[in-house]
Design an enzyme around this catalytic site. Structure first.
Site, PDB file in Angstrom:
ATOM      1  N   GLU A 271      23.581  35.995  14.667  1.00  0.00           N
ATOM      2  CA  GLU A 271      24.335  36.687  13.238  1.00  0.00           C
ATOM      3  C   GLU A 271      24.231  35.268  12.849  1.00  0.00           C
ATOM      4  O   GLU A 271      24.562  35.010  11.361  1.00  0.00           O
ATOM      5  CB  GLU A 271      24.848  37.709  13.259  1.00  0.00           C
ATOM      6  CG  GLU A 271      24.969  38.986  14.444  1.00  0.00           C
ATOM      7  CD  GLU A 271      25.509  39.646  13.773  1.00  0.00           C
ATOM      8  OE1 GLU A 271      25.895  40.462  13.572  1.00  0.00           O
ATOM      9  OE2 GLU A 271      27.270  39.390  14.134  1.00  0.00           O
TER      10      GLU A 271
ATOM     11  N   TRP B 259      21.901  41.509  23.600  1.00  0.00           N
ATOM     12  CA  TRP B 259      22.803  42.679  22.759  1.00  0.00           C
ATOM     13  C   TRP B 259      21.834  43.394  21.963  1.00  0.00           C
ATOM     14  O   TRP B 259      22.299  44.797  22.060  1.00  0.00           O
ATOM     15  CB  TRP B 259      23.918  42.375  22.309  1.00  0.00           C
ATOM     16  CG  TRP B 259      23.771  41.462  21.147  1.00  0.00           C
ATOM     17  CD1 TRP B 259      23.471  40.265  20.894  1.00  0.00           C
ATOM     18  CD2 TRP B 259      23.643  41.432  20.091  1.00  0.00           C
ATOM     19  NE1 TRP B 259      22.853  39.655  19.691  1.00  0.00           N
ATOM     20  CE2 TRP B 259      23.148  40.617  19.135  1.00  0.00           C
ATOM     21  CE3 TRP B 259      24.376  43.202  19.456  1.00  0.00           C
ATOM     22  CZ2 TRP B 259      23.615  40.547  17.184  1.00  0.00           C
ATOM     23  CZ3 TRP B 259      23.920  43.051  17.796  1.00  0.00           C
ATOM     24  CH2 TRP B 259      23.594  42.334  17.316  1.00  0.00           C
TER      25      TRP B 259
ATOM     26  N   ASP C  78      34.302  48.992  22.380  1.00  0.00           N
ATOM     27  CA  ASP C  78      35.135  49.148  20.603  1.00  0.00           C
ATOM     28  C   ASP C  78      33.989  50.167  20.320  1.00  0.00           C
ATOM     29  O   ASP C  78      34.930  50.883  19.191  1.00  0.00           O
ATOM     30  CB  ASP C  78      35.041  47.801  20.395  1.00  0.00           C
ATOM     31  CG  ASP C  78      33.530  47.564  19.922  1.00  0.00           C
ATOM     32  OD1 ASP C  78      32.675  46.946  21.250  1.00  0.00           O
ATOM     33  OD2 ASP C  78      33.094  46.924  18.706  1.00  0.00           O
TER      34      ASP C  78
ATOM     35  N   GLU D 238      37.733  43.722  15.909  1.00  0.00           N
ATOM     36  CA  GLU D 238      38.236  43.766  14.250  1.00  0.00           C
ATOM     37  C   GLU D 238      38.998  45.286  14.447  1.00  0.00           C
ATOM     38  O   GLU D 238      39.613  45.395  13.284  1.00  0.00           O
ATOM     39  CB  GLU D 238      36.225  44.644  13.527  1.00  0.00           C
ATOM     40  CG  GLU D 238      35.101  42.945  13.449  1.00  0.00           C
ATOM     41  CD  GLU D 238      34.579  43.125  14.726  1.00  0.00           C
ATOM     42  OE1 GLU D 238      35.113  43.701  15.672  1.00  0.00           O
ATOM     43  OE2 GLU D 238      33.783  43.219  14.623  1.00  0.00           O
TER      44      GLU D 238
END
Ligand SMILES: [Zn+2]
Length: 513
Positions: free
Chosen positions: A307, A374, A400, A451
């Site tokens: 990213e 991923w 998560d 997060e």
């Protein structure tokens, strides 16, 4: 019902025979002089036996023996030897392995099986032989300590859970846009500035000293877990740039982000990348990786790579000049240039192999670099390019993600629901991948991004028991196991009263007067 052993991940094979091994007689362990157990394992066995100690006399106890053998199983594989054989008889239990890892896993299996029945009035195990070995050599979990930080004690407890599930790679995400968590002595600004962010009206942060990181590496080593640190680059680096603004493309103040925004990270407009044409960037990274290589003895360094925000590269005269000089048509090639340079530093100066997350897998990445896939389809694409790959397909492995619709209400829209049963059925080998390429898929890691898991209690809830289902998907053969069988064994293991935390020291002796 056929006798079974309450062990997760399920053992590769168990051949029950007639009879029971009556554990109420107690256990005494020994090892022949030809096979000396590592001190760490001896201590762990002694510590465990203080809980399941016999009340009977030593002569009458079950004899638990650890022996060395050339080859504990004949699976004919070229996997690292983590295999073991456990022979349970009426009066003896024998653990045989060719390696220390095999002994360690034999002990984990035995401990789970005994602990699961120990609370019963007449605890016993079925007589029989276990032959066990992993399906994949790379069985990992990734913890994000950048978005939210955890205590050393919590991480040690996490390593204990990993070890009991025979997971052997702890991938530690130590830097991101939201924080820098590793002490780097030659660049103290990374933690002085990069470890702290504004969160609402408070200052949030913290970091791990090199002594603490050394301690965690040693604790993991005693549990046959390699710790692989990750430093994110060329993107996911706002915290590093806030501490070193001269290493960005633009001359601006860079903010350490707060993780509670609900946009996907790739859509945050205030994310920045290291300037790919600034030599100071490569010097900083060389210094950082060099200090980390002194602390972490695993042969790998994870260098992030995912990213990357490209907008400043497209505006930066230095980055544009570099692209012209090298003949790069796209910023994809500039990202590869960056990752190749860092890979060269790791390989030639530090003797470490790098690992990088894929964006879209490309054939111009360094050959020796491990690909960490991923996105769905990326692991197969990487293997077809001849690349050695870790498959963390997010649709199957991201712990998560919420596990049901009720948890999903508190999460952003981009998270999918990932129930435990889906994780249980995860196969790191992508569907349709040619058999000759299977050897390129090393295994998988289950990432836990933080997060939305801001503290240890929410992490605990998020991780278990899905990590156990993931471990079985990586260790146990596909044939001969079932989700119902997993639930039955997991329930048996966890029905018992929770034992004391193994890393806790014994309570000090009191003196009566
Ligand atoms: Zn630049």
């Amino acid at each position: 019902m056929t006798p079974y052993l309450p062990i997760v991940p399920q053992v590769a094979s168990f051949r029950p025979e007639h009879g029971r091994c009556l554990l109420s007689r107690g256990l005494q362990w020994s090892t022949p002089s030809t096979a000396s157990l590592p001190l760490a394992l001896s201590d762990q066995i002694d510590n465990w036996l203080t809980r399941v100690k016999p009340s009977s006399t030593p002569d009458n106890s079950i004899k638990l023996r650890f022996q060395r053998c050339d080859n504990a199983t004949k699976n004919g594989s070229d996997l690292p030897d983590e295999s073991y054989r456990l022979t349970i008889e009426q009066h003896t239990i024998t653990a045989e392995a060719a390696s220390e890892a095999g002994w360690f896993y034999a002990f984990q299996s035995l401990k789970q099986a005994v602990d699961a029945v120990w609370h019963q009035p007449h605890p016993s195990l079925p007589v029989g032989t276990v032959e066990d070995y992993p399906r994949f050599p790379w069985r990992g979990a990734m913890l994000d300590s950048a978005r939210h930080i955890q205590s050393v004690d919590w991480i040690k407890g996490f390593l204990d859970r990993m070890a009991s599930l025979k997971l052997n790679r702890f991938h530690w995400h130590l830097s991101d846009d939201e924080g820098w968590r590793a002490e780097i002595r030659s660049h103290p600004q990374l933690t002085d500035i990069g470890a702290w962010r504004a969160q609402g009206n408070t200052r949030y942060g913290g970091y791990f000293t090199q002594n603490q990181m050394h301690d965690i590496v040693a604790y993991a080593r005693d549990r046959h877990i390699q710790v692989i640190p990750e430093i994110e680059m060329p993107g996911h680096c706002n915290a590093a740039l806030a501490a070193n603004p001269q290493l960005a493309c633009t001359n601006e103040t860079i903010t350490i982000l707060s993780p509670l925004e609900r946009l996907p990270m790739s859509q945050r407009p205030d994310r920045r990348a290291f300037c790919a044409a600034n030599e100071g960037v490569y010097q900083l990274i060389a210094d950082v990786l060099s200090e980390l290589a002194d602390v972490f003895d695993a042969p790998y360094l994870h260098i992030g790579g995912d990213e990357t925000p490209r907008n400043t590269w497209e505006q930066c005269p230095r980055c544009q000049r570099l692209m012209q000089q090298e003949g790069y048509a796209t910023t994809d090639e500039l990202r590869t240039h960056f990752l190749r340079r860092v890979h060269e530093i790791a390989l030639t100066k530090l003797n470490r192999t790098t690992i990088a997350w894929t964006e879209k897998v490309r054939d111009d990445l360094p050959d020796e670099q491990l690909t960490h896939a991923w996105f769905p389809g990326e692991a197969a694409a990487a293997a077809r390019l001849g690349r050695t790959t870790i498959n963390s397909n997010h649709e199957w492995t991201y712990l998560d993600y919420p596990s049901n619709t009720s948890e999903a209400r508190d999460r952003p829209d981009w998270m999918i629901i990932l129930p435990i049963e889906k994780i249980y059925h995860f196969d790191p080998l992508p569907e349709g991948l040619e058999e000759k390429l299977h050897r390129l898929i090393l295994g998988s890691e289950a990432p836990i991004w933080t997060e939305y898991t801001p503290d240890e209690a929410s992490l605990d809830q998020q991780i278990m028991p899905r990590l156990a289902a993931f471990a079985e998907a990586l260790w146990s053969p596909r044939l001969g196991r079932s989700y119902d069988g997993f639930l039955l064994r997991w329930d048996a293991i966890n029905r018992r009263p929770e034992p004391a935390h193994p890393s806790q020291p014994a309570a000090p002796a009191t003196t009566s007067i």
